[in-house]
Motif scaffolding. Structure first.
Motif, PDB file in Angstrom:
ATOM      1  N   PHE A   1       0.962  -1.120   0.013  1.00 24.48           N
ATOM      2  CA  PHE A   1       0.089  -0.059   0.079  1.00 24.48           C
ATOM      3  C   PHE A   1       0.932   1.102  -0.023  1.00 24.48           C
ATOM      4  N   LEU A   2       1.930   1.238   0.963  1.00 24.12           N
ATOM      5  CA  LEU A   2       2.826   2.150   1.114  1.00 24.12           C
ATOM      6  C   LEU A   2       3.590   2.602  -0.312  1.00 24.12           C
ATOM      7  N   ALA A   3       4.000   1.496  -0.932  1.00 20.91           N
ATOM      8  CA  ALA A   3       4.634   1.548  -2.031  1.00 20.91           C
ATOM      9  C   ALA A   3       3.887   2.103  -3.212  1.00 20.91           C
ATOM     10  N   GLU A   4       2.528   1.816  -3.222  1.00 17.97           N
ATOM     11  CA  GLU A   4       1.714   2.506  -4.365  1.00 17.97           C
ATOM     12  C   GLU A   4       1.414   3.828  -4.252  1.00 17.97           C
ATOM     13  N   TYR A   5       1.414   4.350  -3.096  1.00 21.08           N
ATOM     14  CA  TYR A   5       1.324   5.830  -3.012  1.00 21.08           C
ATOM     15  C   TYR A   5       2.707   6.398  -2.970  1.00 21.08           C
ATOM     16  N   ALA A   6       3.764   5.567  -2.739  1.00 18.39           N
ATOM     17  CA  ALA A   6       5.047   6.524  -2.912  1.00 18.39           C
ATOM     18  C   ALA A   6       5.066   6.577  -4.332  1.00 18.39           C
ATOM     19  N   ASN A   7       4.823   5.418  -5.112  1.00 16.17           N
ATOM     20  CA  ASN A   7       4.996   5.307  -6.537  1.00 16.17           C
ATOM     21  C   ASN A   7       4.282   6.704  -7.178  1.00 16.17           C
ATOM     22  N   MET A   8       3.113   6.949  -6.608  1.00 19.15           N
ATOM     23  CA  MET A   8       2.322   8.012  -6.893  1.00 19.15           C
ATOM     24  C   MET A   8       2.902   9.156  -6.842  1.00 19.15           C
ATOM     25  N   ILE A   9       3.468   9.421  -5.706  1.00 17.34           N
ATOM     26  CA  ILE A   9       4.346  10.688  -5.672  1.00 17.34           C
ATOM     27  C   ILE A   9       5.745  10.818  -6.713  1.00 17.34           C
TER      28      ILE A   9
END
Lengths: 117, 346
Positions: B249-257
């Motif tokens: 989940f963290l990775a998905e949002y970090a990827n978005m940033i």
């Protein structure tokens, strides 16, 4: 080359962050396994056979085509960096290269390699 | 390599990681609030004022969950996959410049972590590595839904990586460099003295294809086929629980940033604040304004990501593949030829 050392630090820090979060989770969370809990999830049904069986060859086709096109892109990068130095000659060369690439592209389109239905 | 160099690098890494993690926490809340607003609901509003502490409560909850690994799964790879995802997602930011070089006490500080001359190639390489986390998690779970999710993710991500790589070439041709800060400095020029020469103006087609490819690379709706809930339960993370799911989940949002930051750097002028150099401002104020401009641009793009997620329905898989192969790649190739023509004969 000194620019790569901070990047190495950054990758280590990111991996360390993941390991710390995982380690905390392992320490803090409970561990009470049982066979029902650890069975494979299949919407509440008893799992039928294994998941690791044959799957559609189309995925392999995409992977092979990806490698071909990705190598073409690798050739485009050095050309793009030196675009101003190469001038018109470089431009014409690259247009010819892209046209050859497009010929192969239309060939695979006609062969139906990208049909997904 | 001096001690100052290492300390400088570590301080920058610490700042970037802390800011990234805090942004992820509030991004999740923002996404839930925006989706609630779009769907005429209230959204989280119990934990703290306006639900401001909701994400931290969620993270705390994830730590105290049980780590359930299916007995049929490959235990090592099952654990390795989320770690790969988070490592890749968090470290891609290393080459993105978030401000201009500024001199302080007779020393030039570059506001980016790794100043390498292959910036774009590093970003492309890291985004391709991101496929591994998802594909390996799909395979290791030994679950049919997960495997399908992982396969879809790998096919989708490598297809869109091609158009991503092809769209960037136009930017590289204009800047004549793969270095991200050089690309940003090049965008500080003006067309006819009034329009900022951001690459979105010079490369509109490249911008659109890169934006679409970024959505596909980050697995966001309308391209979230790898975890399409109605058909694949949770997709590649069906068999994950607690913080291992949290890492994805963290990775998905970090990827978005990271994706937003890369789009801003390549096409929206990076940290450039138009016309700021025409006023006699102190150097520190200019630097702060430029960093603020970067943050605002990234925030606007993140908002755009969210609005798209909650307003556009998901693609069918064959539509997704034909869009990637039959529309995006010819468009991106055509963009290269047209860009070259204009650069030579304008």
């Amino acid at each position: 080359m000194s620019g790569y050392i901070p990047i190495f630090f950054m990758i280590s820090a990111a991996a360390g962050l993941g390991l710390i979060l995982y380690g905390l989770f392992k320490v803090l969370g409970p561990y009470r396994p049982n066979t029902e809990k650890q069975s494979t999830y299949e919407s509440g049904m008893t799992p039928v056979r294994s998941a690791r069986e044959r799957f559609s060859v189309k995925y392999y086709m995409v992977a092979v085509l990806f490698i071909l096109f990705d190598i073409e892109i690798v050739f485009l990068y050095p050309w793009a960096v030196n675009f101003h130095a190469l001038g018109l000659f470089g431009y014409v060369e690259m247009v010819v290269f892209i046209l050859i690439l497009l010929a192969g592209y239309f060939y695979i389109l006609k062969k139906g390699a990208l049909q997904w239905d | 390599m001096s001690v100052e160099f290492i300390v400088e690098a570590l301080v920058k890494i610490g700042l970037v990681l802390v800011i990234n993690l805090t942004t992820v926490a509030y991004l999740v809340l923002a996404e839930r609030k925006i989706s609630a607003f779009i769907q005429n609901r209230l959204g989280p509003n119990r934990v703290g004022p306006w639900g401001l502490f909701q994400s931290f409560a969620d993270i705390g909850k994830l730590f105290f969950k049980e780590d359930i690994v299916p007995s049929a799964a490959n235990k090592f790879v099952h654990t390795l996959a989320p770690l790969i995802s988070i490592t890749v997602a968090m470290s891609t930011f290393a080459v993105v410049p978030f401000g201009n070089t500024f001199a302080f006490n007779g020393h030039d500080y570059k506001l980016m972590i790794g100043d390498v001359n292959i910036g774009i190639l590093f970003i492309l390489a890291m985004t391709s590595l991101g496929v591994y986390g998802i594909t390996l998690s799909g395979w290791a779970s030994n679950n049919k839904y997960s495997l399908l999710g992982g396969l879809r993710a790998s096919a989708q991500m490598i297809s869109y990586e091609l158009s991503m790589g092809l769209s960037v070439i136009g930017v590289v041709m204009i800047a004549g460099s793969l270095q991200l800060d050089k690309i940003v400095i090049k965008q500080g020029e003006y067309l006819w003295g009034v329009i900022p020469a951001w690459n979105i103006v010079l490369q509109p087609i490249g911008f659109i294809t890169f934006l679409i490819a970024s959505f596909a690379e980050t697995n966001r709706l309308p391209f979230d086929l790898p975890e399409a809930e109605p058909e694949l339960v949770g997709g590649y993370h069906t068999e994950y629980s607690g913080m291992k799911f949290g890492l994805f989940f963290l990775a998905e949002y970090a990827n978005m940033i990271t994706a937003s930051a890369v789009i801003v750097t390549l096409y929206l002028g990076g940290w450039q604040f138009p016309f700021v150099e025409r006023f006699a401002l102190p150097a520190l104020a200019v630097t702060l304004l430029q960093m603020g401009a970067f943050a605002v641009k990234v925030a606007l793009l993140l908002f755009f990501f969210m609005v798209v997620r909650w307003t556009i329905p998901r693609f069918r898989y064959d539509q997704l593949m034909s869009l990637g192969w039959k529309v995006m790649i010819p468009l991106a190739l055509g963009n290269i030829i047209v860009t070259g023509f204009f650069l030579l004969f304008h």
